[in-house]
Design a protein around this motif. Sequence first.
Motif, PDB file in Angstrom:
ATOM      1  N   HIS A  22      55.902  50.123 -92.883  1.00  0.00           N
ATOM      2  CA  HIS A  22      54.930  51.209 -92.828  1.00  0.00           C
ATOM      3  C   HIS A  22      55.262  52.109 -91.648  1.00  0.00           C
ATOM      4  CE1 HIS A  22      50.952  53.070 -91.909  1.00  0.00           C
ATOM      5  NE2 HIS A  22      50.932  53.181 -93.216  1.00  0.00           N
ATOM      6  N   GLU A  23      55.707  53.322 -91.923  1.00  0.00           N
ATOM      7  CA  GLU A  23      56.090  54.257 -90.873  1.00  0.00           C
ATOM      8  C   GLU A  23      55.449  55.621 -91.143  1.00  0.00           C
ATOM      9  OE1 GLU A  23      57.510  53.473 -88.247  1.00  0.00           O
ATOM     10  OE2 GLU A  23      58.485  51.561 -88.679  1.00  0.00           O
ATOM     11  N   PRO A  24      54.362  55.954 -90.432  1.00  0.00           N
ATOM     12  CA  PRO A  24      53.687  57.231 -90.698  1.00  0.00           C
ATOM     13  C   PRO A  24      54.487  58.453 -90.270  1.00  0.00           C
ATOM     14  CG  PRO A  24      52.662  56.074 -88.854  1.00  0.00           C
ATOM     15  CD  PRO A  24      53.634  55.128 -89.461  1.00  0.00           C
ATOM     16  N   TYR A  25      55.532  58.262 -89.453  1.00  0.00           N
ATOM     17  CA  TYR A  25      56.345  59.415 -89.058  1.00  0.00           C
ATOM     18  C   TYR A  25      57.254  59.864 -90.193  1.00  0.00           C
ATOM     19  CZ  TYR A  25      60.378  56.330 -88.675  1.00  0.00           C
ATOM     20  OH  TYR A  25      61.392  55.454 -88.957  1.00  0.00           O
ATOM     21  N   ALA A  26      57.525  58.996 -91.174  1.00  0.00           N
ATOM     22  CA  ALA A  26      58.480  59.312 -92.238  1.00  0.00           C
ATOM     23  C   ALA A  26      57.947  60.419 -93.132  1.00  0.00           C
ATOM     24  CB  ALA A  26      58.786  58.070 -93.060  1.00  0.00           C
ATOM     25  N   SER A  27      58.861  61.176 -93.697  1.00  0.00           N
ATOM     26  CA  SER A  27      58.460  62.294 -94.560  1.00  0.00           C
ATOM     27  C   SER A  27      57.900  61.813 -95.885  1.00  0.00           C
ATOM     28  CB  SER A  27      59.657  63.205 -94.813  1.00  0.00           C
ATOM     29  OG  SER A  27      60.624  62.535 -95.635  1.00  0.00           O
ATOM     30  N   LEU A  62      61.866  56.151 -96.722  1.00  0.00           N
ATOM     31  CA  LEU A  62      61.834  54.783 -96.204  1.00  0.00           C
ATOM     32  C   LEU A  62      62.676  53.842 -97.064  1.00  0.00           C
ATOM     33  CD1 LEU A  62      58.063  54.415 -95.221  1.00  0.00           C
ATOM     34  CD2 LEU A  62      60.017  54.800 -93.708  1.00  0.00           C
ATOM     35  N   VAL A  63      62.570  53.984 -98.381  1.00  0.00           N
ATOM     36  CA  VAL A  63      63.357  53.125 -99.275  1.00  0.00           C
ATOM     37  C   VAL A  63      64.847  53.401 -99.108  1.00  0.00           C
ATOM     38  CG1 VAL A  63      63.884  52.640-101.697  1.00  0.00           C
ATOM     39  CG2 VAL A  63      61.508  52.810-100.950  1.00  0.00           C
ATOM     40  N   THR A  64      65.202  54.659 -98.903  1.00  0.00           N
ATOM     41  CA  THR A  64      66.610  54.990 -98.679  1.00  0.00           C
ATOM     42  C   THR A  64      67.110  54.383 -97.379  1.00  0.00           C
ATOM     43  OG1 THR A  64      66.247  57.075 -99.852  1.00  0.00           O
ATOM     44  CG2 THR A  64      68.288  56.875 -98.606  1.00  0.00           C
ATOM     45  N   VAL A  98      54.559  45.907 -99.122  1.00  0.00           N
ATOM     46  CA  VAL A  98      54.037  47.279 -99.071  1.00  0.00           C
ATOM     47  C   VAL A  98      55.034  48.155 -98.330  1.00  0.00           C
ATOM     48  CG1 VAL A  98      52.195  48.785 -98.247  1.00  0.00           C
ATOM     49  CG2 VAL A  98      51.633  46.521 -99.134  1.00  0.00           C
ATOM     50  N   ILE A  99      55.420  49.269 -98.950  1.00  0.00           N
ATOM     51  CA  ILE A  99      56.269  50.281 -98.318  1.00  0.00           C
ATOM     52  C   ILE A  99      55.534  51.612 -98.433  1.00  0.00           C
ATOM     53  CG2 ILE A  99      58.523  51.406 -98.293  1.00  0.00           C
ATOM     54  CD1 ILE A  99      59.661  48.979 -99.758  1.00  0.00           C
ATOM     55  N   VAL A 131      54.320  50.796-103.460  1.00  0.00           N
ATOM     56  CA  VAL A 131      54.951  51.938-102.800  1.00  0.00           C
ATOM     57  C   VAL A 131      54.001  53.135-102.765  1.00  0.00           C
ATOM     58  CG1 VAL A 131      57.296  51.227-103.394  1.00  0.00           C
ATOM     59  CG2 VAL A 131      56.039  52.699-104.966  1.00  0.00           C
ATOM     60  N   ASP A 132      54.076  53.879-101.654  1.00  0.00           N
ATOM     61  CA  ASP A 132      53.387  55.164-101.470  1.00  0.00           C
ATOM     62  C   ASP A 132      51.867  55.042-101.382  1.00  0.00           C
ATOM     63  OD1 ASP A 132      53.858  57.841-100.911  1.00  0.00           O
ATOM     64  OD2 ASP A 132      53.329  58.465-102.948  1.00  0.00           O
ATOM     65  N   THR A 133      51.352  53.884-101.089  1.00  0.00           N
ATOM     66  CA  THR A 133      49.925  53.715-100.791  1.00  0.00           C
ATOM     67  C   THR A 133      49.746  52.383-100.076  1.00  0.00           C
ATOM     68  OG1 THR A 133      47.676  53.697-101.681  1.00  0.00           O
ATOM     69  CG2 THR A 133      49.346  52.586-102.976  1.00  0.00           C
ATOM     70  N   ASN A 134      48.692  52.294 -99.281  1.00  0.00           N
ATOM     71  CA  ASN A 134      48.383  51.017 -98.629  1.00  0.00           C
ATOM     72  C   ASN A 134      46.944  50.597 -98.889  1.00  0.00           C
ATOM     73  OD1 ASN A 134      46.611  52.127 -96.312  1.00  0.00           O
ATOM     74  ND2 ASN A 134      48.505  53.270 -96.033  1.00  0.00           N
ATOM     75  N   ARG A 135      46.274  51.282 -99.828  1.00  0.00           N
ATOM     76  CA  ARG A 135      44.872  50.995-100.120  1.00  0.00           C
ATOM     77  C   ARG A 135      44.746  50.315-101.482  1.00  0.00           C
ATOM     78  NH1 ARG A 135      41.462  56.326 -98.435  1.00  0.00           N
ATOM     79  NH2 ARG A 135      39.766  54.821 -98.703  1.00  0.00           N
TER      80      ARG A 135
END
Length: 645
Positions: A457-462, A467-469, A438-439, A416-420
């Motif tokens: 993976h949604e870059p528009y999300a805050s 995303l989890v909610t 991956v979220i 969560v909170d990273t993709n690297r």
Amino acid sequence: MYFAALVIFAIVALIMAQYIMAGGFVVALILLAVYTAIYKKSTGTVALKRIENVLYAAESSGRGALSVIPIPTLAFSLSDGTLLWANDLFYEIVGEQEHFFEITITDLLPKFDYTWLIDGKSEATEPVKVGNSLYRIFGSVVRTDNYYAGGWGVIYWENVTELAELREEYIYSRFTIVIILLDNYDDLIKGLTDIEKASLLAGIDDQINGWTKITDGFLTRMDRDKRVCIFEERWVSTLVEGNFSLLESIKEIKTADGLYATASIGVGRGASNPLECFKFASLAIDMALSRGGDQAVIKDKMNFTFYGGKNQAVERNTKVKSRVMANVLSKLILDASDVMIMGHKFADFDVLGAASGLVAIARKLNRKASIVINFETNLAMPLVRRLMALPEYDGVFITDQDAMLKSGNRTLLIIVDTNRPEQVESESLLQSVTRTAVIDHHRRAADYILDVAFTFHEPYASSTSELVTDLFQFIAEPSELNKVEAEAIMAGIMLDTKNFTLKTGTRTFETAAFIRRAGADTMEADRLFRLDMSETAQKAKVVSNVKMYGDGFAVSEMTDPGDMVIAAQAADNMLKIVGVKASFVIFTLGEMSCISARSSSKINVQLIMEKLGGGGNSQAAGVQIRDKTRTELKNEVIAILESDY
């Protein structure tokens, strides 16, 4: 020429009855004749000895062996570069040279470097260009005791001009596949009549056709919002030099409501076959979309290259994807023997908020989940302590070593909170687990986590908590979140939105409303962000030391030992200064030099941080580097701001 001049002068002197002068000219003629005879004899002898020595050392049986070599050949001294011998074919390359044996190879070919020959290599590292021709050079060393200490170099010149031209043409004529995708197709055509829709799409097609026309390529429609163009590699550099002008020109197409079209471009090049090239283009367009769209990405065998992408991601209001993703994630959790959740190094409230939401999802599905965390370096310890006090969280928090011992063949690891991969809490755990999800809401980097079973993976999300909610709403009811978990999710959203002031959309507030119904107390969540007196003073010092660079860039340095929380909050406060478009706080964290970057305008701080090896999203990004000092990192970011902005 000298002889002729002296003879003429002598005859003229005799005619003018200047006998003494004429005698002088005659004496000069005699001396010149003697000198010439001696010079020719000595030069011929030396040249002959040179050739004989080469032939002897090479164990050649004929004195004319070198002269009949069918390619240009040159012999020279390795000690000082003096030219010793060349055949006629070599003269055709460089032309006839006066006093040929009195110059060095450097005088003849200033850019030629023969150190490769001294180093024992048989071929020059690079071809040499002479005039309009390109030559591949081979050579050998002739060792001799009689002449020129260090030996002679004999080099052979192979004309590869035609081969190089064929190779260049082969490379330039290879196919390149480009996928052009309309980012906001559904929004553009919403509410339009058939005639208005046809007119709008015709305008878009005109822009795409105009952009691809120079390539002489094949353009076709693959889907209602997707075009594919195939052209030769030679045109890629032209498109790059134009900064993929379609990204801007297509925005000229607008609806009556003022909504303009945007496109993403994925380029596949350098592939071994057409199928692989199309896969490269597909990966490139996926990468462009995962970074927010409105940009171009080139994918070859080795790397991704990014162009554009300075605008913020556009929010998608549909929840269809969230529903589908929730179903897929549920199946993965039900099929797993155990579930582990891991965030990035220095886990913050967004990591903990997302992780607690996933623990609640697993609990709803009758599975127990574990959260992998570093108890020493995480930045959310007050929240960790509150969660650990709950009976549902007994044994939930584990170290990466415990996770390695606990993991098995059917373990599901949710990042969560990273993709690297280099940013996760434990790279060894990531590499050891066979099934990964991956979220994340950060724009995808080139070195993202591969071979995953699930990606949301949604870059528009805050935030990742948002995303989890979104997923939670399709799996469980608000009442199945306990109060502390709801406040953890709220804290994660508040952290990344700066208390709902940055990067918020309608989905963000819908998520907040859902969390409120689950019992979240915003005041309790806000208390998690409070600093003590010394930390508050340190943050104030950082803000007071700010310096302005370029057009609205605030930069400050934390000279005293601090942490990420103080740096991030200081960067947030610097944005409140009038005229500041982006803020950067440089600080030291252990052995690493770091930057916390924030933006409240159109400045995309992720692009700036990526140039330094970092990442993030358009409004909040950072970098952590081990091999540079804080001052060096500060100078680098200032140089980028002053040169690129």
